[in-house]
Design a protein around this motif. Structure first.
Motif, short mmCIF file in Angstrom:
data_model
loop_
_atom_site.label_atom_id
_atom_site.label_comp_id
_atom_site.label_asym_id
_atom_site.label_seq_id
_atom_site.Cartn_x
_atom_site.Cartn_y
_atom_site.Cartn_z
N ARG A 63 0.81 -1.26 -0.09
CA ARG A 63 -0.04 0.11 0.25
C ARG A 63 0.87 1.19 -0.06
O ARG A 63 1.83 1.18 0.97
N GLN A 64 0.55 2.01 -1.19
CA GLN A 64 1.53 3.13 -1.28
C GLN A 64 0.86 4.41 -0.37
O GLN A 64 -0.37 4.52 -0.56
N VAL A 65 1.71 5.36 0.25
CA VAL A 65 1.24 6.65 0.90
C VAL A 65 2.07 7.61 0.78
O VAL A 65 3.33 7.53 0.23
N ASP A 66 1.48 8.75 0.90
CA ASP A 66 2.30 10.10 0.88
C ASP A 66 3.01 9.95 2.26
O ASP A 66 2.34 9.94 3.32
N SER A 67 4.49 10.26 2.15
CA SER A 67 5.12 10.04 3.44
C SER A 67 4.80 11.25 4.27
O SER A 67 5.14 11.08 5.54
N ARG A 68 4.20 12.17 3.82
CA ARG A 68 3.76 13.39 4.67
C ARG A 68 2.69 13.02 5.67
O ARG A 68 2.71 13.75 6.75
N CYS A 69 2.07 11.97 5.29
CA CYS A 69 0.77 11.72 6.04
C CYS A 69 1.06 10.48 6.94
O CYS A 69 0.16 10.09 7.61
N ASP A 70 2.39 9.70 7.07
CA ASP A 70 2.51 8.80 7.71
C ASP A 70 3.95 8.91 8.62
O ASP A 70 5.18 8.65 7.70
N PRO A 71 4.14 8.96 9.82
CA PRO A 71 5.15 9.04 10.38
C PRO A 71 6.19 8.08 10.28
O PRO A 71 7.37 8.14 10.49
N ARG A 72 5.45 6.66 10.00
CA ARG A 72 6.41 5.68 10.09
C ARG A 72 7.30 5.68 8.76
O ARG A 72 8.68 5.44 8.85
N VAL A 73 6.78 6.28 7.51
CA VAL A 73 7.56 6.43 6.58
C VAL A 73 8.47 7.51 6.42
O VAL A 73 9.65 7.38 5.92
#
Length: 285
Positions: A257-267
């Motif tokens: 699952r790809q996410v915007d890094s700005r929205c996920d502190p784990r990334v």
């Protein structure tokens, strides 16, 4: 009856992506980092970096903030927080290209290529990685974006340079014909799902990361920063290939699952880790 498969969710990101410019000496490696932190745990790490190590005002943490001069304590603290909860897989791009030359033209290409489950080309790859002329010709020939058919001139350049024997007693690409090369290139142009993209080191890096976390008995769900290389088709083929290779063990990869890094502190956390790893890996010998 066996119990349900254990599932671990990891966040992943890379550092060192340079597109098809895989032989750029200024960017010799790509680092693929992962961690199994929860969102709350990752947010706490970022909060400490802001408050304790003066990263105030950063809405998205990037590696240059952690690695700027005068930050050794921050780096040491950060790495200690991730000890036992993270992995980094470093790919030397020159090695990747040398391996793909052999993978494409000495057997049936596979999404296992470039991983611990793939073919080991040993000395042949080690010698071929020193042939910058061959590697550059291969990259130019397999850069097929916006093309409908292989470039005949690029095929000629590659065939004129490619060695039949790469070292004494080490078979290379003896007998490789134009028909062999064009057949593989046509499969790439036709979108044959069985042939992995030769100029995308992120794909085997993700596979190797998943295999590390799977440990032969777990299934891995991946949350990844947005990457054009990780198309739904490629990740589906990768998941199926890994599952078939380790059966009857649980399938290593459940999905990406790809996410915007700005929205996920784990990334954001694994982006920092990947940046640190790339900076410290140095050039391949």
């Amino acid at each position: 009856m066996p119990g349900p498969a254990v599932v671990v969710e990891i966040a992943c990101d890379e550092s060192g992506f340079s597109g098809t410019n895989l032989l750029d000496p200024a960017s010799p490696v790509i680092a693929h980092a992962s961690a199994d932190l929860t969102r709350d745990e990752a947010a706490a790490v970022l909060a400490t970096l802001r408050s304790r190590f003066h990263h105030r005002g950063a809405t998205e943490h990037k590696a240059h903030l952690l690695l700027r001069p005068g930050q050794p304590e921050a780096v040491a603290w950060f790495l200690s927080e991730l000890a036992g909860r993270s992995t980094v897989h470093v790919v030397h791009k020159r090695d990747h290209v040398a391996g793909r030359v052999l993978d494409l033209f000495t057997g049936e290409p596979s999404y296992l290529d470039g991983t611990r489950l793939g073919r080991d080309h040993g000395r042949a790859a080690a010698v071929l990685r020193g042939r910058t002329d061959v590697l550059a010709a291969f990259v130019a020939m397999t850069h097929l974006k916006h093309r409908r058919r292989p470039d005949p001139a690029a095929v000629d350049r590659f065939l004129a340079l490619v060695p039949g024997v790469v070292a004494d007693g080490v078979p290379g690409l003896a007998g490789l014909s134009r028909r062999d090369v064009v057949s593989v290139l046509d499969r790439l142009l036709d979108g044959d799902p069985a042939v992995p993209p030769p100029l995308e080191p992120l794909v085997p890096a993700l596979a190797e990361t998943v295999l590390r976390w799977s440990r032969g008995g777990r299934s891995v769900a991946v949350v990844h920063d947005e990457q054009s290389a990780l198309t739904p088709q490629r990740t589906a083929v990768l998941a199926a290939t890994l599952a078939a290779a380790v059966s009857p063990a649980p399938p290593p990869l459940l999905g990406v699952r790809q996410v915007d890094s700005r929205c996920d502190p784990r990334v954001q956390v694994v982006d920092l880790l990947a940046g640190w790893a790339r900076r410290t890996a140095g050039p391949a010998a």
